[in-house]
Design a protein around this motif. Sequence first.
Motif, PDB file in Angstrom:
ATOM      1  N   ASP A 167      10.909  -5.587 -13.797  1.00  0.00           N
ATOM      2  CA  ASP A 167      10.890  -7.055 -13.943  1.00  0.00           C
ATOM      3  C   ASP A 167      11.505  -7.708 -12.707  1.00  0.00           C
ATOM      4  O   ASP A 167      10.945  -8.649 -12.136  1.00  0.00           O
TER       5      ASP A 167
ATOM      6  N   GLN B 148      -0.470  -7.061 -13.887  1.00  0.00           N
ATOM      7  CA  GLN B 148       0.110  -5.761 -14.240  1.00  0.00           C
ATOM      8  C   GLN B 148      -0.114  -4.725 -13.148  1.00  0.00           C
ATOM      9  O   GLN B 148       0.196  -3.559 -13.333  1.00  0.00           O
ATOM     10  N   GLN B 149      -0.658  -5.162 -12.046  1.00  0.00           N
ATOM     11  CA  GLN B 149      -0.983  -4.205 -10.998  1.00  0.00           C
ATOM     12  C   GLN B 149       0.286  -3.585 -10.427  1.00  0.00           C
ATOM     13  O   GLN B 149       1.296  -4.249 -10.240  1.00  0.00           O
ATOM     14  N   SER B 150       0.210  -2.291 -10.143  1.00  0.00           N
ATOM     15  CA  SER B 150       1.411  -1.589  -9.686  1.00  0.00           C
ATOM     16  C   SER B 150       1.420  -1.385  -8.189  1.00  0.00           C
ATOM     17  O   SER B 150       2.464  -1.254  -7.582  1.00  0.00           O
ATOM     18  N   LYS B 151       0.249  -1.324  -7.592  1.00  0.00           N
ATOM     19  CA  LYS B 151       0.229  -1.149  -6.140  1.00  0.00           C
ATOM     20  C   LYS B 151      -1.125  -1.573  -5.598  1.00  0.00           C
ATOM     21  O   LYS B 151      -2.065  -1.778  -6.357  1.00  0.00           O
ATOM     22  N   LEU B 152      -1.187  -1.707  -4.291  1.00  0.00           N
ATOM     23  CA  LEU B 152      -2.425  -2.136  -3.665  1.00  0.00           C
ATOM     24  C   LEU B 152      -3.052  -0.963  -2.936  1.00  0.00           C
ATOM     25  O   LEU B 152      -2.357  -0.083  -2.438  1.00  0.00           O
ATOM     26  N   THR B 153      -4.368  -0.979  -2.907  1.00  0.00           N
ATOM     27  CA  THR B 153      -5.054   0.131  -2.265  1.00  0.00           C
ATOM     28  C   THR B 153      -5.674  -0.325  -0.961  1.00  0.00           C
ATOM     29  O   THR B 153      -6.343  -1.344  -0.898  1.00  0.00           O
TER      30      THR B 153
ATOM     31  N   MET C 242       4.455   4.633  -4.753  1.00  0.00           N
ATOM     32  CA  MET C 242       5.367   4.021  -5.706  1.00  0.00           C
ATOM     33  C   MET C 242       6.830   4.334  -5.392  1.00  0.00           C
ATOM     34  O   MET C 242       7.703   3.509  -5.606  1.00  0.00           O
TER      35      MET C 242
ATOM     36  N   HIS D 114      12.676  -2.249 -22.527  1.00  0.00           N
ATOM     37  CA  HIS D 114      13.181  -3.457 -23.192  1.00  0.00           C
ATOM     38  C   HIS D 114      13.677  -3.150 -24.605  1.00  0.00           C
ATOM     39  O   HIS D 114      14.597  -3.783 -25.099  1.00  0.00           O
TER      40      HIS D 114
ATOM     41  N   GLU E 279      -0.984   2.372 -14.798  1.00  0.00           N
ATOM     42  CA  GLU E 279      -0.441   1.026 -15.018  1.00  0.00           C
ATOM     43  C   GLU E 279      -0.277   0.756 -16.508  1.00  0.00           C
ATOM     44  O   GLU E 279       0.676   0.095 -16.928  1.00  0.00           O
TER      45      GLU E 279
ATOM     46  N   GLN F  57      16.855  -7.316 -18.380  1.00  0.00           N
ATOM     47  CA  GLN F  57      15.637  -7.173 -17.572  1.00  0.00           C
ATOM     48  C   GLN F  57      15.481  -5.738 -17.081  1.00  0.00           C
ATOM     49  O   GLN F  57      16.449  -5.110 -16.673  1.00  0.00           O
ATOM     50  N   SER F  58      14.239  -5.281 -17.112  1.00  0.00           N
ATOM     51  CA  SER F  58      14.002  -3.938 -16.597  1.00  0.00           C
ATOM     52  C   SER F  58      14.015  -3.986 -15.069  1.00  0.00           C
ATOM     53  O   SER F  58      13.921  -5.051 -14.468  1.00  0.00           O
TER      54      SER F  58
ATOM     55  N   TYR G 204      -9.347   4.431 -14.947  1.00  0.00           N
ATOM     56  CA  TYR G 204      -9.172   3.044 -15.384  1.00  0.00           C
ATOM     57  C   TYR G 204      -9.456   2.920 -16.872  1.00  0.00           C
ATOM     58  O   TYR G 204     -10.245   3.687 -17.432  1.00  0.00           O
TER      59      TYR G 204
ATOM     60  N   ARG H  81     -11.136   0.925 -18.503  1.00  0.00           N
ATOM     61  CA  ARG H  81     -12.519   0.608 -18.898  1.00  0.00           C
ATOM     62  C   ARG H  81     -13.305   1.867 -19.237  1.00  0.00           C
ATOM     63  O   ARG H  81     -14.381   1.792 -19.829  1.00  0.00           O
TER      64      ARG H  81
ATOM     65  N   HIS I 134      -5.782  -7.825  -8.625  1.00  0.00           N
ATOM     66  CA  HIS I 134      -6.658  -8.200  -9.726  1.00  0.00           C
ATOM     67  C   HIS I 134      -5.932  -8.706 -10.963  1.00  0.00           C
ATOM     68  O   HIS I 134      -6.523  -9.287 -11.845  1.00  0.00           O
TER      69      HIS I 134
ATOM     70  N   ASP J  97       2.720   9.060  -7.503  1.00  0.00           N
ATOM     71  CA  ASP J  97       3.309   8.477  -6.304  1.00  0.00           C
ATOM     72  C   ASP J  97       2.352   7.572  -5.562  1.00  0.00           C
ATOM     73  O   ASP J  97       2.456   6.358  -5.646  1.00  0.00           O
TER      74      ASP J  97
ATOM     75  N   ILE K 227     -12.409   1.709  -8.224  1.00  0.00           N
ATOM     76  CA  ILE K 227     -11.363   0.740  -8.532  1.00  0.00           C
ATOM     77  C   ILE K 227     -11.940  -0.586  -9.024  1.00  0.00           C
ATOM     78  O   ILE K 227     -11.449  -1.168  -9.987  1.00  0.00           O
ATOM     79  N   THR K 228     -12.995  -1.053  -8.361  1.00  0.00           N
ATOM     80  CA  THR K 228     -13.461  -2.411  -8.658  1.00  0.00           C
ATOM     81  C   THR K 228     -14.678  -2.449  -9.561  1.00  0.00           C
ATOM     82  O   THR K 228     -15.050  -3.509 -10.045  1.00  0.00           O
TER      83      THR K 228
ATOM     84  N   THR L 197       0.832  -1.204   0.000  1.00  0.00           N
ATOM     85  CA  THR L 197       0.000   0.000   0.000  1.00  0.00           C
ATOM     86  C   THR L 197       0.865   1.251   0.000  1.00  0.00           C
ATOM     87  O   THR L 197       0.344   2.358  -0.016  1.00  0.00           O
TER      88      THR L 197
END
Lengths: 227, 648, 247
Positions: free
Chosen positions: B510, B278-283, B242, C46, C35, B506-507, C87, C89, B275, C57, B393-394, B239
């Motif tokens: 990654d 590719q998720q970058s962070k959690l909320t 970044m 890459h 994302e 690798q990035s 998002y 969507r 989910h 952030d 979000i969902t 959480t």
Amino acid sequence: MSCFLSNSSLGRKLVMSVSGCFLVLFILFHMSMNLVAIANAWGNHPFGLNYDAICEFLGTNWYALAGTLVLAFGVVVHIVYAFILTFQNRRARGNVRYEVTVTEKGVDWASKNMLVLGIVIVLGLALHLFNFWSKMQLVELLGHEPENGVELIRETFSNWIYVVLYLVWFAALWFHLTHGVWSMFQTVGWGNDIWYPRLKCIANIVATLVFLGFAAVVVTFFVLSLV
Amino acid sequence: MALKLDSKIPAGELAQKWSNHKAAIKVVSPANKRKLDIIVVGTGLGGASAAASLGELGYNVKVFCIQDSPRRAHSIAAQGGINAAKNYQNDNDSVYRLFYDTIKGGDYRAREANVYRLAEVSNLIIDQCVAQGVPFAREYGGLLANRSFGGAQVSRTFYARGQTGQQLLLGAYAALNKEIHNGTVKSYPRHEMLDIVIEDGEARGIIARNLVTGEIERHGAHAVVIATGGYGNVFFLSTNAMASNGSAAFQCYRKGAGFANPCFTQIHPTCIPVHGTQQSKLTLMSESLRNDGRIWVPKKLEDVKALRNGSKKPSDIPEEDRDYYLERRYPAFGNLVPRDVASRAAKERCDAGYGVNETGLAVFLDFKTAIERLGKDVIKQRYGNLFDMYKEITDTDPYEQPMQIFPAVHYTMGGIWVDYNLMTTIPGLYAIGEANFSDHGANRLGASALMQGLADGYFVLPYTIGDYLSHKIQAPKVKTDTPAFDEAEKGVREKIAKLLSINGKQSVDDIHKRLGHIMWENVGMARTKESLEKAIAEIKALRKEFWQDVKVVGTADSFNVELEKAIRLADFLELGELMARDALNREESCGGHFRVEHQTEEGEAKRDDENFVYAAVWEYKGMDKEPEMTKEPLNFEFVHPAQRNYKD
Amino acid sequence: MNFTLKIWRQKDAKSKGAFKEYHVKDISPDTSFLEMLDILNNDLVHAGEEPVAFDHDCREGICGMCSLHINGHAHGPEQGVTTCQIYMRQFKDGQTIVVEPWRSAAFPVIKDLVVNRSAYDQILQAGGYISVRTNSVPDGNAIPISKADADESMDAAACVGCGACAATCKNGSAMLFVAARVSSLAKLPQGRVEGARRAKAMVAKMDELGFGNCTNTGACQAECPKSISIAHIARLNREFLSAKFED
């Protein structure tokens, strides 16, 4: 204190607001005066008012001249400040503009085009001064006999080109006022989420009254010229 | 050589320790303060409040942050609230009760004296924030409102809608701005500390990188304060913001500061489930939701199946077929058990196959009962912004269907070791807020992070730092053209050059994702000897791979986000191993640290008070060398560690 | 989902920028906008290209760091959210999406989509605070504050300082940002004490930094991710004018 009216953004806005308010009041007065001409054209004299008498009264008396000077000052201030503000705002916006622009939700078209509308209004004003003021107050000032007001109106609006030009002018004024009237309240700090709908409603009413009042004269005399 | 750990805890009665200590420590006269320079790294609640308070006292302060403005530090994201022992609710709260709840919530792995001081100054924090114009929630009578939080039976949490962290940070940031205006504080945004400079065994300054120009800068000072938060992002998905990272703290560790209890990680129970890959962070969804929300999974596995394939909606499952497992297991606290307990209980249910979404990693947080009891409007008033956020979000409406939640990494209780004065093992180097280890033991209670950050910054450090600086009044301005600075700068430049030269395949992301996976699987909510040993081996291998195969594009002397991330990941790759080592060493379960080998028959954490009533403090010995551990024994003079009981 | 992205690329503050087109494929609708950019950036890395620089952030809509102008809207098409809360969507499959940095003279571009917003910090440094010292304050409950006032103060305090208001304003005006701070403190008795001084100092700084003059279009409140009302601008006007007339 004198300087904040020119060197502070809020001071400059105050000048726009107050001069604008003054001009709105003048326009309302002018409009009600014009309505007398319509009435006269049909042969009525409400409250015994006579358009020609009003024209004479507002001729070259000192108070009429003083009023004209104050009015001219108000107009000039409003216009000069408009250009200063716009120049500053364009500079603040920067040189690179967005590739994609939209009209944001709830934003009136007029609010983003006040300068353009203002320029149209000034052009209309120039035409109006040429058509009427130069033949009435100005000639009187130069020592000649002014033309008869009602007759001048009759003559001018028998020409359909003037009718169209004047209606365009009034439309621009309508748009200008729908934003300007509520905006002047906001600028002096009178506004909140409860009052915004009310103020905008008042602005629309004022703008519409002004449009109808002025347009009525033009249309009436045009129609009369046809019959 | 083992670390010398002197906690400097003052003698005397618990309630008198802080007053006695304040009376005993030295102060610096105003004329001398002007001659002393302090560097504060980080502008969250701890950093901003410390820098502002130190500036106010008259020191010359330089404050650094990696964001474009001090206001953006991750303290801003705290939602729920801040604890204080005001007893405004007349529910028999007191400083002692807040102290007791905190030390118990931390599973008896924090220092008594520190925690008591925290509880003691908690009330001052509320007063301070109110005076700064923080718009706390109010009752109709005009007085401050409170809400309840996990791990407490009293209502002592002050809040500003769901944005308490933001409002408190804006208060501290305003105080900071005041001092910047007054000229006592100079702000360096978009600057990252890349090394700490030590001379004659004392902190002398930092090496920072201007993130816009890439310039490497030297900054000298008589004392350095690290307020850079936690290292939860070692898990990649957490959480945390970044850019939150453990690098500043790790440089201190590398330069000799002890790092305490690195394995104590808080997994927050109420986060939105993962989910996709590719998720970058959690909320996080605020813990305050557990005030009115009830957590459940179906009782029957066939219902679980029906939920997963979509043939049933959660609202279709009748009351009698729902397992409100927290209420069942912990009747006294119910849904308001501490975070570690709630997280583990969710994991236990999901492991048993009752997870309610396709991944099997989610439980319900249901407001049906609360909406029936209080009405939708009240719920909307209390949690409206959180519900909106969830829907955003969902794409599901929590007023209609229960929320799905799952635990996620949230906070690190471990951190740089500090003494009672908040000074690290390096003289002149201080660590405050989440960056240090001092107050939360093995588990932090909700609404206590904000409390600790501000306590340290406003009310502790400004006093204790004077004690050290009083010995520096004769010291001249710190020179930055010394060999120590040369060497530190050289090290930083070499590291950057090395990272840019690898040009592998690798990035940074990654590799970071792979590290996160190793950490979550092996050093996450349930740890075993095997998993930890596996993690250590895998992290070592991954670290090697990183230094041979990472691809960092761009240049050193420009705005280069990939380079920033690579520098931070390099440290995470060492920190992750340290966390696993610490977890391996701690052969007990306590708070957020759960060793599968050590649990009661009912599956509760089983502490070992015989052997592990200590803070494990690690000393760096080199990148691929084993660090050395020194113990700081925790002496419980006033409370007696007992098995935590949230059942009755 | 697939998208065509037209993204502003600019090497640094001094260089001239231009749009560059990118294609992203197989994006899940549940992916957030940022994302999606992460995925693009990972591909770029890459391929040995420099990734697109953009500010972000917390990614939960509170830090105010993210700042993208997407298809003509600050923070994208959705109202009342920041860029990180957008998002995929919300877009149509195959859509072309134009991504630009904030455009305002006071927010010069640093690189690609990253701008310098330190002007906002400077405005707050000029007076956006209550001058109280640490530890010299009365009890939190010493001054009762009506719930309505506290709520209104909080409405204004929700500002995240992202810059969307000035970036959206056709006049490059920062009034909504300044008003939010002034109004938030003006609604509290603690903040009233130096209210006049604060309004004057902050407006003076705003003008000095070259922000434009507000013309009440209301575009700022439409694009504000926290939906802060221009009623706060009215309050700032009041505060400022009454302060000036008292001088």
